[in-house]
Design a protein around this motif. Structure first.
Motif: not given
Length: 203
Positions: A77, A95, A98, A133, A139, A143
């Motif tokens: 991550r 990660s 996503s 996100r 993320h 991702d």
């Protein structure tokens, strides 16, 4: 790009941060509510019900693919050792891609294909879900982009190859359910002779 977006989030007003944190989780609940609503509206028609079940099926398939890819790539991550709007998931919660973005895209495209009037609402919602996100620091942008593409393609493939079989199955089940077993009535001729199955004589 990640640093710029996270920096923007950190410098944004408190209410905007709160909206970002709320939307990144509540958005999934909104898609789930739309699934339930669509299935409820289609409950009277087995054929429409089969189409209404495809979006959640596509979402589940996309999620499983995303989880499989995560286990292979194992990208850490970006929020590790950083201060972000949400707590960073523990080590081992990878990660790329996503999951939120994958689910949002699959749900949005599936809902748009099943009910075109929802497209102007759910498609931008999926994009905002993906952006959120990165905004909360969970993320990298790649991702999210990969998750959006994965979810959208999965939903399209499910509708492309499973909508026909699902509709045929629903029609077949409906036809069988509507065939009530009946006993043929005997035909009586003008002379009084019965033609057809007769009851056995009583003893």
């Amino acid at each position: 790009m990640y640093d710029d977006i996270v920096g923007l989030a950190g410098a944004s007003p408190g209410w905007l941060q709160a909206v970002g944190v709320l939307f990144t989780e509540a958005g999934l609940l909104a898609f789930a509510a739309l699934f339930v609503w669509m299935i409820w509206r289609a409950r009277a028609s087995p054929v429409r019900l089969a189409a209404a079940l495809l979006p959640p099926a596509a979402t589940a398939i996309a999620y499983l693919i995303s989880e499989a890819v995560k286990g292979v790539i194992q990208e850490d991550r970006p929020c590790r050792h950083l201060v972000t709007l949400v707590a960073c998931p523990p080590t081992g919660d990878w990660s790329f891609p996503s999951n939120h973005s994958t689910i949002a895209a699959a749900a949005a495209v599936g809902l748009a294909l099943a009910w075109r009037r929802l497209a102007p609402w759910v498609l931008p919602g999926a994009l905002l879900m993906g952006f959120s996100r990165v905004f909360v620091g969970a993320h990298y942008p790649h991702d999210v982009l990969t998750g959006l593409v994965l979810g959208a393609v999965t939903a399209w493939l499910v509708f492309r190859y499973l909508s026909g079989p699902a509709t045929k199955l629903a029609r077949r089940l409906t036809a069988h359910a509507g065939d009530a077993p009946t006993q043929p009535m005997p035909t009586v001729s003008p002379r009084g002779d019965s033609k057809g199955p007769l009851l056995p004589p009583r003893r």
